[in-house]
Design an enzyme around this catalytic site. Structure first.
Site, mmCIF file in Angstrom:
data_model
loop_
_atom_site.group_PDB
_atom_site.id
_atom_site.type_symbol
_atom_site.label_atom_id
_atom_site.label_comp_id
_atom_site.label_asym_id
_atom_site.label_seq_id
_atom_site.Cartn_x
_atom_site.Cartn_y
_atom_site.Cartn_z
ATOM 1 N N GLU A 1 7.855 1.087 4.938
ATOM 2 C CA GLU A 1 7.406 0.013 5.837
ATOM 3 C C GLU A 1 7.623 -1.311 5.116
ATOM 4 O O GLU A 1 7.372 -1.422 3.916
ATOM 5 C CB GLU A 1 5.915 0.197 6.152
ATOM 6 C CG GLU A 1 5.341 -0.873 7.078
ATOM 7 C CD GLU A 1 3.844 -0.698 7.356
ATOM 8 O OE1 GLU A 1 3.164 0.033 6.601
ATOM 9 O OE2 GLU A 1 3.354 -1.298 8.325
ATOM 10 N N HIS B 1 3.891 7.152 3.838
ATOM 11 C CA HIS B 1 4.838 6.049 3.686
ATOM 12 C C HIS B 1 4.389 5.093 2.588
ATOM 13 O O HIS B 1 3.253 5.170 2.122
ATOM 14 C CB HIS B 1 5.042 5.288 5.016
ATOM 15 C CG HIS B 1 3.863 4.491 5.494
ATOM 16 N ND1 HIS B 1 2.951 4.975 6.418
ATOM 17 C CD2 HIS B 1 3.435 3.247 5.190
ATOM 18 C CE1 HIS B 1 2.038 4.050 6.664
ATOM 19 N NE2 HIS B 1 2.291 2.990 5.929
ATOM 20 N N HIS C 1 0.835 -1.208 0.000
ATOM 21 C CA HIS C 1 0.000 0.000 0.000
ATOM 22 C C HIS C 1 0.860 1.244 0.000
ATOM 23 O O HIS C 1 2.048 1.182 0.317
ATOM 24 C CB HIS C 1 -0.958 0.035 1.208
ATOM 25 C CG HIS C 1 -0.286 0.082 2.544
ATOM 26 N ND1 HIS C 1 0.030 -1.057 3.263
ATOM 27 C CD2 HIS C 1 0.152 1.119 3.298
ATOM 28 C CE1 HIS C 1 0.616 -0.706 4.400
ATOM 29 N NE2 HIS C 1 0.710 0.605 4.451
#
Lengths: 134, 134
Positions: B130, B79, B7
């Site tokens: 991430e 992010h 994502h």
């Protein structure tokens, strides 16, 4: 209207160093640099299987990402690109809904040779959104 | 090492307004708000078919995105998350290569209930990355 996330673009101050980090530290599938002088950038694509990360380094004196890198000297996420089936229809829907299309409001030919437009980041939570007709 | 882009997360000051824009102006597949009090955010997922956009709004007094929204009151790209098959192996490779894992350097349980870690944005061109084990 919008379909797949075509890519996320990251502006970087040093394309070779950034490519090496994605290749060597993250073990990513990193392509070769592609200079696009007519768009003022050199591009490296990272293939994640489902989409792409596009690393952008300024090229020439009038790069569209030069001002961004002046504000963010370390680099940063620059824009995200969604695919649409009909860019002119998308532009009409967006403009009639009050969203601002950058430039003269008409689609133009993007870095991948396809019709694109960019939406004003103030209309989308500080995020520069590109739409690309595929 | 890294696989799919799981994502891209966008921090927004007003989740209802942002969701409405993606749903009504961009015609996106926008989910329902999910409060995650233990992570200090309320999340809305946008399904693009190949990946997801995650809209994040602060929840509670100690939200991890509060400082970001103070610096970027209109919101912005926060992010990107890549999938990895083995988060502990990934952490070791990254640390031995000189990249900084945020926090105590160990994976923790992320907002989706899976092991995650975050890499220092200074090590990756101003981009907070991430990694999530899937």
């Amino acid at each position: 209207m919008i379909g797949r996330l075509n890519h996320i673009a990251i502006a970087v101050p040093d394309l070779a160093a950034a490519s090496a980090k994605y290749r060597n530290l993250l073990g990513a599938h990193v392509g070769q640099p592609q200079p696009l002088p007519e768009h003022g950038v050199t591009v490296v694509f990272i293939d994640t299987g489902n989409t792409k990360v596009e690393l952008l380094e300024p090229l020439g004196d009038t790069s569209p990402i030069a001002a961004f890198l002046e504000r963010n000297p370390s680099g940063g996420m620059h824009h995200i690109c969604f695919e649409v089936p009909d860019i002119r229809a998308a532009a009409e829907v967006l403009k009639s809904g009050g969203a601002r299309v950058l430039g003269d409001g008409s689609p133009r030919t993007g870095a991948h040779g396809k019709p694109v437009l960019f939406l004003h980041p103030k209309d989308f939570d500080g995020t520069l959104i590109e739409l690309e007709e595929v």
